[in-house]
Design a protein around this motif. Structure first.
Motif, mmCIF file in Angstrom:
data_model
loop_
_atom_site.group_PDB
_atom_site.id
_atom_site.type_symbol
_atom_site.label_atom_id
_atom_site.label_comp_id
_atom_site.label_asym_id
_atom_site.label_seq_id
_atom_site.Cartn_x
_atom_site.Cartn_y
_atom_site.Cartn_z
ATOM 1 N N LEU A 79 0.837 -1.202 0.000
ATOM 2 C CA LEU A 79 0.000 0.000 0.000
ATOM 3 C C LEU A 79 0.873 1.254 0.000
ATOM 4 N N THR A 80 1.962 1.198 0.761
ATOM 5 C CA THR A 80 2.843 2.363 0.853
ATOM 6 C C THR A 80 3.485 2.679 -0.502
ATOM 7 N N ALA A 81 3.715 1.646 -1.285
ATOM 8 C CA ALA A 81 4.281 1.888 -2.631
ATOM 9 C C ALA A 81 3.369 2.824 -3.414
ATOM 10 N N LEU A 82 2.064 2.573 -3.346
ATOM 11 C CA LEU A 82 1.121 3.427 -4.077
ATOM 12 C C LEU A 82 0.964 4.797 -3.402
ATOM 13 N N ARG A 83 0.996 4.793 -2.057
ATOM 14 C CA ARG A 83 0.916 6.081 -1.342
ATOM 15 C C ARG A 83 2.064 6.997 -1.778
ATOM 16 N N GLU A 84 3.242 6.424 -1.866
ATOM 17 C CA GLU A 84 4.417 7.236 -2.214
ATOM 18 C C GLU A 84 4.313 7.768 -3.649
ATOM 19 N N VAL A 85 3.878 6.914 -4.540
ATOM 20 C CA VAL A 85 3.764 7.371 -5.927
ATOM 21 C C VAL A 85 2.681 8.438 -6.036
ATOM 22 N N MET A 86 1.578 8.254 -5.314
ATOM 23 C CA MET A 86 0.535 9.284 -5.346
ATOM 24 C C MET A 86 1.063 10.607 -4.786
ATOM 25 N N GLY A 87 2.009 10.511 -3.860
ATOM 26 C CA GLY A 87 2.660 11.721 -3.353
ATOM 27 C C GLY A 87 3.414 12.426 -4.471
ATOM 28 N N ARG B 172 5.942 4.328 -12.781
ATOM 29 C CA ARG B 172 5.853 4.240 -11.315
ATOM 30 C C ARG B 172 4.440 3.843 -10.873
ATOM 31 N N LEU B 173 3.447 4.464 -11.493
ATOM 32 C CA LEU B 173 2.058 4.156 -11.117
ATOM 33 C C LEU B 173 1.718 2.695 -11.413
ATOM 34 N N THR B 174 2.171 2.231 -12.564
ATOM 35 C CA THR B 174 1.874 0.847 -12.952
ATOM 36 C C THR B 174 2.458 -0.124 -11.935
ATOM 37 N N ILE B 175 3.713 0.107 -11.560
ATOM 38 C CA ILE B 175 4.371 -0.789 -10.597
ATOM 39 C C ILE B 175 3.637 -0.757 -9.256
ATOM 40 N N ALA B 176 3.274 0.450 -8.808
ATOM 41 C CA ALA B 176 2.621 0.585 -7.498
ATOM 42 C C ALA B 176 1.231 -0.047 -7.499
ATOM 43 N N ILE B 177 0.500 0.137 -8.573
ATOM 44 C CA ILE B 177 -0.844 -0.459 -8.652
ATOM 45 C C ILE B 177 -0.723 -1.981 -8.670
ATOM 46 N N ARG B 178 0.280 -2.463 -9.378
ATOM 47 C CA ARG B 178 0.502 -3.912 -9.428
ATOM 48 C C ARG B 178 0.830 -4.434 -8.019
ATOM 49 N N ALA B 179 1.636 -3.680 -7.288
ATOM 50 C CA ALA B 179 1.974 -4.088 -5.920
ATOM 51 C C ALA B 179 0.713 -4.147 -5.060
ATOM 52 N N CYS B 180 -0.154 -3.172 -5.213
ATOM 53 C CA CYS B 180 -1.386 -3.140 -4.416
ATOM 54 C C CYS B 180 -2.334 -4.274 -4.767
ATOM 55 N N SER B 181 -2.228 -4.803 -5.969
ATOM 56 C CA SER B 181 -3.146 -5.880 -6.354
ATOM 57 C C SER B 181 -2.935 -7.113 -5.480
#
Lengths: 286, 215
Positions: B4-12, B35-44
């Protein structure tokens, strides 16, 4: 070669012989409604002074030339129990699906634009336009990041006397969720699925910019032309507009309430997941 | 949490005014997308775990160990729900009517999670290759569906990698607030080729090194 209609129990939209949207009957009113695409050619200058500024990433600055697409649209009509739709092809790089679902009280426009051709060395900014008979008298409404709705008046600012040098761009406002016009009897709202620029340059008309491809930098800092490519070609953009139309005084819920519900539904959509279930019987899955 | 933090950071990062307005340089735009793609994938990963937890509350404590296991079945073919975890996948190319699962699976499940605080509905559209499908809700009630052709302009997109020409449409209604609802979709086989595959027509020689058990 005939006019035709699609719709449901709530609304009907008719198309003329040339495949263009012509009328709508919805929520207690029947009215003229036309929708088409057009484009502005981007201004080109050397940026040495203000009037020579090019249209670019930071600013929208048409050179005064506006072009419409052919009046004859190739169409395909699909009718069924759940959805009725019209596939329109305006040219090789602009097409659209106009759709009415059986249980929806709005019209969905799914547009597809690109790659915008630049062989003529001219940048283009593509807009969709909805023409209605609404007597909007220069007033239109745009949202502010989905919070309050702000009243906009064409060629006017509340706190100073305005003399617009750029009649088109000067009337453009950000639209992050919806833009609307109305008179005493009818209201028309277009909801979008992403932030776009929008305006009402004539009474009864709503316009939203959906795609742009420009060949010159506007000298505001990015130092690049807004000319994106993928797979060696200009970008193709696909998106939705949702049109809510009807009498101002409608039954419960009101038209504006319907807009709010639809807005939330479209901007905070359901998450869709798919799972392969080849190895399962239904009862096992159940 | 790290996913989740991966996506939080990218959204930052995405709060930068250039990211909001699109006035970044092209290679920066591409980096943002990466970056967004990687973070969204992590959140999946988190999404899949949470959905499995919602579906099978008993497995909450052993969630991580369970999700790493393969699906297990009872020796007699009975389904052991407790040990089974679904692999929930997002189809990121649905906007160009392309999705591996709906195109290739003879049976698949569509799950809709409603993030709103009131019930909702949605017309689901999925690209498909077959001609007839049955959509059932969790009660076993058949849901009305319609097959519509995909617009020619979509089929002609140069980067689209799909053979589908049609989409399956159905109404997913009564989606509970902050909850999910799943639909079971079966492709109806009509011909020999649909059922066995065209290659089954070709005579083949099977080397039997080990005994083969048929189910």
């Amino acid at each position: 070669n005939d006019e035709f209609t699609i719709g449901n129990k709530y609304l009907n939209i008719s198309f003329s012989k040339n495949g263009m949207l012509s009328t709508i009957t919805a929520n207690g009113v029947s009215s003229y409604l036309r929708q088409t695409f057009a484009y502005y050619e981007g201004a080109f200058g050397d940026n040495s002074e203000f009037i020579k500024r090019a249209s670019g990433a930071y600013i929208f600055r048409p050179n005064g030339t506006e072009k419409f697409f052919g009046e004859n649209v190739e169409i395909k009509i699909i009718k069924g129990g759940l959805v009725e739709e019209v596939h329109q092809k305006f040219n090789e790089w602009i097409s659209q699906i106009v759709r009415v679902y059986s249980e929806e009280n709005h019209v969905e426009f799914e547009w597809l634009v690109g790659p915008i051709p630049i062989e003529d060395k001219v940048g283009k900014e593509i807009v969709t336009r909805f023409y209605s008979g609404i007597q909007s008298e220069g007033v239109f409404f745009t949202d502010s990041n989905g919070r309050e709705i702000i009243k906009r008046v064409r060629n006017h600012r509340d706190t100073w006397t305005l003399n617009l040098a750029e009649k088109i761009a000067g009337n453009y406002y950000p639209v992050t969720s919806k833009i609307a016009i109305e008179d005493d009897n009818i209201r028309m709202t277009v909801l979008n699925d992403r932030a776009q620029g929008g305006t009402s340059l004539q009474d009864g008309v709503i316009e939203l910019m959906i795609h742009r491809r420009l060949l010159h930098d506007d000298a505001f800092g990015v130092a690049e032309a807004l000319n994106e490519e993928a797979y060696g070609k200009g970008l193709v953009a696909r998106g939705h507009h949702y049109l809510v139309f009807g009498a101002q005084k409608t039954s419960n819920p009101s038209l504006k309430a319907r807009e709010r519900f639809l807005e939330v539904q479209k901007l905070l959509p359901n998450w869709i997941f798919l799972s392969d279930a080849s190895v399962l019987k239904f009862e096992e899955w159940q | 949490e790290p996913h989740l933090t991966a996506l939080r950071e990218v959204m930052g990062v995405m709060q930068h005014h250039d990211a909001v307005t699109g006035t970044e340089k092209q290679h920066v735009a591409e980096d943002y997308a990466r970056r967004l793609t990687i973070a969204i994938r992590a959140c999946s990963v988190t999404t899949k775990d949470v959905l499995n937890q919602l579906i099978n509350p008993d497995s909450k404590d052993e969630l991580h160990s369970v999700s790493k296991r393969n699906p297990k079945f009872h020796p007699h073919g009975a389904y052991k729900a407790k040990n089974y975890t679904f692999n929930y996948k997002s189809c990121n190319y649905l906007n160009i009517s392309q999705c591996d699962i709906s195109e290739t699976s003879s049976q698949f499940v569509v799950t809709l999670y409603n993030p709103l605080a009131h019930s909702g509905y949605q017309y689901v559209r999925l690209p498909i290759l077959g001609e007839k499908y049955i959509v059932k809700d969790y009660k076993g009630v058949e849901v009305v569906s319609q097959i519509v052709p995909i617009a020619e302009s979509i089929l002609n997109l140069p980067f689209r990698q799909s053979n589908t020409t049609h989409e399956l449409v159905f109404l997913a209604n009564e989606l509970p607030p902050l909850g999910y609802k799943s639909f079971f979709i079966t492709k109806l086989m009509e011909s020999f080729d649909d059922f066995f595959g065209a290659e089954a027509r070709e005579p083949s020689v099977i080397q039997l090194d080990e005994p083969v058990y048929y189910e």
